[in-house]
Write an enzyme that holds these catalytic residues in place. Structure first.
Site, PDB file in Angstrom:
ATOM      1  N   SER A  43       0.793  -1.231   0.000  1.00 40.66           N
ATOM      2  CA  SER A  43       0.000   0.000   0.000  1.00 40.66           C
ATOM      3  C   SER A  43       0.828   1.285   0.000  1.00 40.66           C
ATOM      4  CB  SER A  43      -0.978   0.020   1.178  1.00 40.66           C
ATOM      5  OG  SER A  43      -0.313   0.274   2.384  1.00 40.66           O
ATOM      6  N   LYS A  85       0.899   4.943   6.823  1.00 36.94           N
ATOM      7  CA  LYS A  85       0.074   5.683   5.860  1.00 36.94           C
ATOM      8  C   LYS A  85       0.530   7.129   5.779  1.00 36.94           C
ATOM      9  CE  LYS A  85      -2.648   2.204   5.116  1.00 36.94           C
ATOM     10  NZ  LYS A  85      -2.656   1.530   3.847  1.00 36.94           N
TER      11      LYS A  85
END
Length: 162
Positions: A43, A85
């Site tokens: 990701s 993230k």
């Protein structure tokens, strides 16, 4: 000065105590200031590779504010798992994703770290005073395979050290 005195000093006991104290200080410092985490999954590609070992500066937000673009470590409930993230929206902002383009307060976000994008569509979200919006850099993944969204400020462990 002989070799033994050069290596251990005048007293072996004091040298051992000093060595243990330094080891303890390094251990505590690495846990409370610099925390190691491992990126799992694609990701955050291309910024970070799967299984890459990273360091989190746990003091980053004690002396400064979160900024859009910061890559952070976020603890999940229970505290056992950590996500890596990027912050794309800050407290109080409105965010949506239109055809893969992140839009914050009606302004498209410039994201040079995001190389490939699929046409994701996410409805507008109004962030609270203690929330940020986080997302990974790899937008070539399908939306359903990506973990992203609101994150409470208290769950952010710190900022990644590049």
């Amino acid at each position: 000065m002989d070799l033994r005195q050069l290596l251990v000093g005048r007293s072996l006991g004091r040298s051992l105590i000093r060595g243990l104290a330094m080891a303890l200080a390094l251990l505590l410092g690495s846990w409370f200031i610099l925390m190691p985490v491992r990126a799992h999954g694609p990701s955050m590609t291309p910024t970070y590779a799967d299984e890459q070992l990273l360091l989190v500066n746990r003091l980053a937000y004690r002396f400064g504010e979160m900024q859009r673009g910061d890559v952070v470590a976020i603890t999940l409930s229970g505290g056992q798992a950590v996500l890596v993230k990027r912050i794309v929206a800050l407290p109080g902002e409105r965010i949506r994703i239109e055809d893969g383009q992140v839009v914050v307060d009606d302004v498209p976000l410039d994201e040079p770290y995001c190389v490939y994008r699929l046409p994701w569509n996410v409805g507008e979200v109004q962030l609270g005073p203690d929330e940020v919006f986080v997302i990974g850099d790899n937008r070539a993944m399908q939306e359903k395979h990506h973990t992203f969204g609101r994150a409470d400020r208290r769950r952010i462990l710190g900022r990644m050290i590049n």
